[in-house]
Scaffold this motif. Structure first.
Motif, PDB file in Angstrom:
ATOM      1  N   ASP A 170      43.274  37.995  52.008  1.00 16.01           N
ATOM      2  CA  ASP A 170      43.151  39.460  51.969  1.00 16.01           C
ATOM      3  C   ASP A 170      41.727  39.962  51.787  1.00 16.01           C
ATOM      4  OD1 ASP A 170      45.975  39.663  52.130  1.00 16.01           O
ATOM      5  OD2 ASP A 170      46.149  39.378  49.969  1.00 16.01           O
ATOM      6  N   TYR A 171      40.764  39.058  51.615  1.00 12.82           N
ATOM      7  CA  TYR A 171      39.379  39.437  51.333  1.00 12.82           C
ATOM      8  C   TYR A 171      39.274  40.219  50.029  1.00 12.82           C
ATOM      9  CZ  TYR A 171      39.169  38.295  56.283  1.00 12.82           C
ATOM     10  OH  TYR A 171      39.292  37.662  57.495  1.00 12.82           O
ATOM     11  N   THR A 172      40.139  39.913  49.084  1.00 19.03           N
ATOM     12  CA  THR A 172      40.139  40.598  47.792  1.00 19.03           C
ATOM     13  C   THR A 172      40.106  39.589  46.658  1.00 19.03           C
ATOM     14  OG1 THR A 172      42.570  40.655  47.636  1.00 19.03           O
ATOM     15  CG2 THR A 172      41.489  42.513  48.722  1.00 19.03           C
ATOM     16  N   MET A 173      39.707  40.060  45.472  1.00 22.38           N
ATOM     17  CA  MET A 173      39.798  39.291  44.227  1.00 22.38           C
ATOM     18  C   MET A 173      40.385  40.211  43.162  1.00 22.38           C
ATOM     19  SD  MET A 173      36.283  36.984  44.116  1.00 22.38           S
ATOM     20  CE  MET A 173      35.164  38.384  44.292  1.00 22.38           C
ATOM     21  N   SER A 174      41.406  39.727  42.462  1.00 25.11           N
ATOM     22  CA  SER A 174      42.144  40.569  41.521  1.00 25.11           C
ATOM     23  C   SER A 174      42.150  39.961  40.129  1.00 25.11           C
ATOM     24  CB  SER A 174      43.591  40.762  41.999  1.00 25.11           C
ATOM     25  OG  SER A 174      43.628  41.283  43.303  1.00 25.11           O
ATOM     26  N   ALA A 175      42.409  40.816  39.142  1.00 19.04           N
ATOM     27  CA  ALA A 175      42.481  40.355  37.753  1.00 19.04           C
ATOM     28  C   ALA A 175      43.297  41.338  36.935  1.00 19.04           C
ATOM     29  CB  ALA A 175      41.081  40.208  37.157  1.00 19.04           C
ATOM     30  N   LYS A 176      43.845  40.842  35.821  1.00 21.36           N
ATOM     31  CA  LYS A 176      44.530  41.679  34.841  1.00 21.36           C
ATOM     32  C   LYS A 176      43.833  41.513  33.499  1.00 21.36           C
ATOM     33  CE  LYS A 176      49.244  41.476  36.750  1.00 21.36           C
ATOM     34  NZ  LYS A 176      50.657  41.131  36.437  1.00 21.36           N
ATOM     35  N   ILE A 177      43.678  42.616  32.780  1.00 21.81           N
ATOM     36  CA  ILE A 177      43.020  42.598  31.473  1.00 21.81           C
ATOM     37  C   ILE A 177      43.993  43.152  30.437  1.00 21.81           C
ATOM     38  CG2 ILE A 177      41.120  43.533  30.097  1.00 21.81           C
ATOM     39  CD1 ILE A 177      39.457  43.621  32.651  1.00 21.81           C
ATOM     40  N   HIS A 178      44.220  42.362  29.381  1.00 23.80           N
ATOM     41  CA  HIS A 178      45.117  42.785  28.304  1.00 23.80           C
ATOM     42  C   HIS A 178      44.299  43.384  27.168  1.00 23.80           C
ATOM     43  CE1 HIS A 178      48.324  42.931  25.420  1.00 23.80           C
ATOM     44  NE2 HIS A 178      47.661  42.145  24.600  1.00 23.80           N
ATOM     45  N   ILE A 179      44.610  44.634  26.829  1.00 22.36           N
ATOM     46  CA  ILE A 179      43.944  45.340  25.738  1.00 22.36           C
ATOM     47  C   ILE A 179      44.999  45.711  24.705  1.00 22.36           C
ATOM     48  CG2 ILE A 179      42.479  47.297  25.111  1.00 22.36           C
ATOM     49  CD1 ILE A 179      41.748  47.455  28.144  1.00 22.36           C
ATOM     50  N   PRO A 180      44.968  45.123  23.513  1.00 23.54           N
ATOM     51  CA  PRO A 180      45.999  45.401  22.505  1.00 23.54           C
ATOM     52  C   PRO A 180      46.139  46.899  22.229  1.00 23.54           C
ATOM     53  CG  PRO A 180      44.611  43.573  21.809  1.00 23.54           C
ATOM     54  CD  PRO A 180      43.968  44.152  23.034  1.00 23.54           C
ATOM     55  N   GLY A 181      47.384  47.362  22.099  1.00 24.09           N
ATOM     56  CA  GLY A 181      47.641  48.749  21.758  1.00 24.09           C
ATOM     57  C   GLY A 181      47.787  49.680  22.936  1.00 24.09           C
ATOM     58  N   THR A 182      47.550  49.197  24.161  1.00 22.37           N
ATOM     59  CA  THR A 182      47.696  50.041  25.338  1.00 22.37           C
ATOM     60  C   THR A 182      49.105  49.920  25.906  1.00 22.37           C
ATOM     61  OG1 THR A 182      46.796  48.268  26.727  1.00 22.37           O
ATOM     62  CG2 THR A 182      45.265  49.943  25.949  1.00 22.37           C
ATOM     63  N   VAL A 183      49.495  50.912  26.725  1.00 18.70           N
ATOM     64  CA  VAL A 183      50.851  50.929  27.269  1.00 18.70           C
ATOM     65  C   VAL A 183      51.043  49.894  28.370  1.00 18.70           C
ATOM     66  CG1 VAL A 183      51.236  53.348  26.713  1.00 18.70           C
ATOM     67  CG2 VAL A 183      50.245  52.742  28.927  1.00 18.70           C
ATOM     68  N   ALA A 184      49.940  49.413  28.950  1.00 21.77           N
ATOM     69  CA  ALA A 184      50.048  48.472  30.068  1.00 21.77           C
ATOM     70  C   ALA A 184      48.728  47.741  30.238  1.00 21.77           C
ATOM     71  CB  ALA A 184      50.411  49.216  31.350  1.00 21.77           C
ATOM     72  N   ASP A 185      48.761  46.643  30.975  1.00 23.46           N
ATOM     73  CA  ASP A 185      47.539  45.913  31.286  1.00 23.46           C
ATOM     74  C   ASP A 185      46.696  46.719  32.276  1.00 23.46           C
ATOM     75  OD1 ASP A 185      48.253  43.772  29.715  1.00 23.46           O
ATOM     76  OD2 ASP A 185      49.162  42.640  31.359  1.00 23.46           O
ATOM     77  N   LEU A 196      42.761  45.279  38.234  1.00 23.99           N
ATOM     78  CA  LEU A 196      41.753  45.667  39.208  1.00 23.99           C
ATOM     79  C   LEU A 196      41.813  44.760  40.423  1.00 23.99           C
ATOM     80  CD1 LEU A 196      38.222  44.358  38.401  1.00 23.99           C
ATOM     81  CD2 LEU A 196      40.047  43.962  36.786  1.00 23.99           C
ATOM     82  N   ARG A 197      41.451  45.338  41.556  1.00 29.88           N
ATOM     83  CA  ARG A 197      41.413  44.586  42.806  1.00 29.88           C
ATOM     84  C   ARG A 197      40.137  44.961  43.535  1.00 29.88           C
ATOM     85  NH1 ARG A 197      45.735  46.342  44.862  1.00 29.88           N
ATOM     86  NH2 ARG A 197      47.092  44.690  44.063  1.00 29.88           N
ATOM     87  N   CYS A 198      39.313  43.963  43.827  1.00 34.36           N
ATOM     88  CA  CYS A 198      38.043  44.190  44.523  1.00 34.36           C
ATOM     89  C   CYS A 198      38.223  43.835  45.991  1.00 34.36           C
ATOM     90  CB  CYS A 198      36.934  43.335  43.911  1.00 34.36           C
ATOM     91  SG  CYS A 198      36.624  43.692  42.168  1.00 34.36           S
ATOM     92  N   ASP A 199      38.154  44.836  46.847  1.00 34.54           N
ATOM     93  CA  ASP A 199      38.303  44.641  48.285  1.00 34.54           C
ATOM     94  C   ASP A 199      36.922  44.447  48.890  1.00 34.54           C
ATOM     95  OD1 ASP A 199      38.708  44.909  51.057  1.00 34.54           O
ATOM     96  OD2 ASP A 199      40.472  46.167  50.753  1.00 34.54           O
ATOM     97  N   MET A 200      36.611  43.198  49.243  1.00 30.19           N
ATOM     98  CA  MET A 200      35.276  42.863  49.723  1.00 30.19           C
ATOM     99  C   MET A 200      34.991  43.477  51.088  1.00 30.19           C
ATOM    100  SD  MET A 200      33.943  40.726  47.392  1.00 30.19           S
ATOM    101  CE  MET A 200      32.792  39.674  48.256  1.00 30.19           C
ATOM    102  N   ARG A 201      36.029  43.661  51.886  1.00 32.90           N
ATOM    103  CA  ARG A 201      35.818  44.188  53.232  1.00 32.90           C
ATOM    104  C   ARG A 201      35.686  45.706  53.213  1.00 32.90           C
ATOM    105  NH1 ARG A 201      38.917  41.419  58.371  1.00 32.90           N
ATOM    106  NH2 ARG A 201      36.961  40.811  59.371  1.00 32.90           N
ATOM    107  N   ALA A 202      36.551  46.365  52.455  1.00 34.00           N
ATOM    108  CA  ALA A 202      36.494  47.832  52.374  1.00 34.00           C
ATOM    109  C   ALA A 202      35.426  48.316  51.411  1.00 34.00           C
ATOM    110  CB  ALA A 202      37.854  48.371  51.945  1.00 34.00           C
TER     111      ALA A 202
END
Length: 452
Positions: free
Chosen positions: A277-292, A295-301
């Motif tokens: 997909d020409y992308t790189m993705s990640a999830k970040i967990h921050i305690p106390g937040t409603v959700a993770d 982010l998705r980095c689209d290298m082509r766009a």
């Protein structure tokens, strides 16, 4: 003139000449503070197996220790040695330190592992600006046979700074002198001359991968692609550490069990995503937040998408659920897309449309909303260092910070209201006494008035 005077510092940055002196000063400063501030030593060394507590610890530290090996005609000289004593138990670790962009050497580290095994030491600790993709992993591919006999623990300088900040600013240190000393170490390591660098470069493989994306010929097995995938995860870990410093909590990448147990699994997955997909993705967990935070980095766009999947409130009406989501967000926030999800259906629109009239946004007969995907788009730089005007690193950090501050931190988990008491048949609800502000301000015991 007093305005020109420089404040005396415990660990001065002036007079540093060359990488060798920089490494020696950083090693000495760090190890000496470990021997003075027990809570900091506990946070750093306890995970490495050292037998110490947060309040009391007997930590000795030495620099530039030399060992003679006549048999192999070698003279290993690790940068430091740490010895922790507790009762009859003694734990010893050798320390190897690199600063600036200097990388650890596999041959050198494995030679220290041999020294540790020969002298019955317990561990080897390496410190550099290299950030491994997964906490607990090592930036070098060390011999598995040697690791079974001598464990090796790695710390990036930014991780050590984060630990020090957490101990001083969040957990707190009761002893004012110890708190000041730890603050001096933080000040020194955060200075540009200390050699403890921020994450500033995506590495030599970045430009070839950017060119491969433009040509549409990314190969997941390419050494350059694998290297960039590992660097991207290092950037995510760096973002977590810096964000954790600001928030005073332990922020971490959200990884699967397989990825935690085998860091190469995560790197391979990113390389496959980049090829497909020409992308790189990640999830970040921050305690106390409603959700993770995702982010998705689209290298082509050349775009970065930051988003979070927020559970809907338990209110009955869809309008109420949307209002609950939008209420904490500022009216000036316009570059946000909201996708609502219900059983087997979903619909997306800009935040401005949801603010106007929900009945005109949702298709007729849309089911009960169960969750929202809130997303924000950001321009992505492609230059490999932070020195460039269009830096990839700077744009990713900025996108994460902006989404957290403007959207994620404002959301609160929904909780149902307390159940309303229903009196039994024929029972009258008890009347509650009310008092005026003048009666309350008088300070008199108002509970006696009803009995007089």
């Amino acid at each position: 003139m007093a305005e020109e005077w420089r404040e005396a510092r415990l660990i001065p940055t002036s007079g540093i000449r060359g990488a060798a002196e920089q490494e020696a000063r950083a090693t000495s400063a760090l190890l000496s503070v470990l021997s003075i501030v027990p809570s900091f030593a506990h946070a750093v060394l306890k995970p490495c197996g050292a037998p110490l507590g947060r309040v009391r610890a007997n930590v000795e530290s030495f620099v530039e220790v030399a060992f003679e090996d006549k048999k192999s005609k070698r003279s290993p000289r690790p940068d430091g040695l740490i010895r922790v004593s507790r009762g009859s138990t003694t734990w010893t670790a050798l320390v190897e330190v690199k600063t600036e962009s200097n990388a650890l050497s596999k041959e050198q580290v494995e030679s220290y592992m041999d020294v540790a095994r020969e002298r019955d030491f317990d561990a080897v600790i390496t410190i550099s600006n290299e950030i491994p993709p997964v906490l607990g992993a090592h930036p070098l591919s060390l011999s598995g046979h040697k690791l079974r006999r001598t464990p090796v623990y790695h710390f990036s300088w930014i991780r050590l700074i984060s630990i020090a900040v957490m101990e001083k600013e969040v957990h707190g240190i009761e002893d004012p002198e110890q708190s000041w000393i730890l603050g001096e170490l933080i000040r020194y390591l955060e200075h540009e001359k200390s050699g403890a660098l921020d994450f500033t470069d995506m590495g030599p493989s970045w430009t070839p991968v950017v060119n491969a994306v433009r040509q549409g010929i990314v190969r997941k097995d390419s050494d350059d692609v694998i290297d960039v995938a590992g660097k991207f995860d290092g950037l995510i870990r760096y973002i977590c550490l810096k964000l954790g410093q600001r928030l005073g909590v332990e922020v971490s990448p959200r990884l699967t069990r397989r990825e935690l147990e085998n860091p190469e699994e995560r790197t391979r997955g990113l390389a496959e995503e980049l090829e497909k997909d020409y992308t790189m993705s990640a999830k970040i967990h921050i305690p106390g937040t409603v959700a993770d935070l995702q982010l998705r980095c689209d290298m082509r766009a050349r775009q970065i998408s930051t988003f979070a999947v927020v559970p809907a409130s338990g209110q009955a009406r869809n309008q109420t659920r949307v209002n609950w989501l939008l209420r904490p967000l500022e009216e000036s926030l316009t570059d946000v897309v909201i996708e609502v999800h219900g059983p087997r259906r979903s619909h997306a629109a800009g935040i401005a449309e949801f603010r106007e009239d929900l009945r005109e946004v949702l298709p007729p007969g849309f089911p009960e909303i169960t969750r929202f995907t809130v997303s924000q788009m950001h321009p992505m730089g492609l230059q490999k260092t932070v020195a460039g005007r269009s830096s990839f690193i700077t744009s990713v950090i900025g996108a994460v910070d902006e989404f957290y501050v403007s959207i994620l931190q404002r959301q609160r988990p929904w909780s149902p209201p307390a159940p309303k008491y229903k009196p039994a048949a024929g029972e009258q609800p008890a009347e509650q006494e009310t008092f005026s502000s003048e009666e309350i301000a008088s300070g008199e015991d108002l509970s006696k008035e009803g009995s007089e």
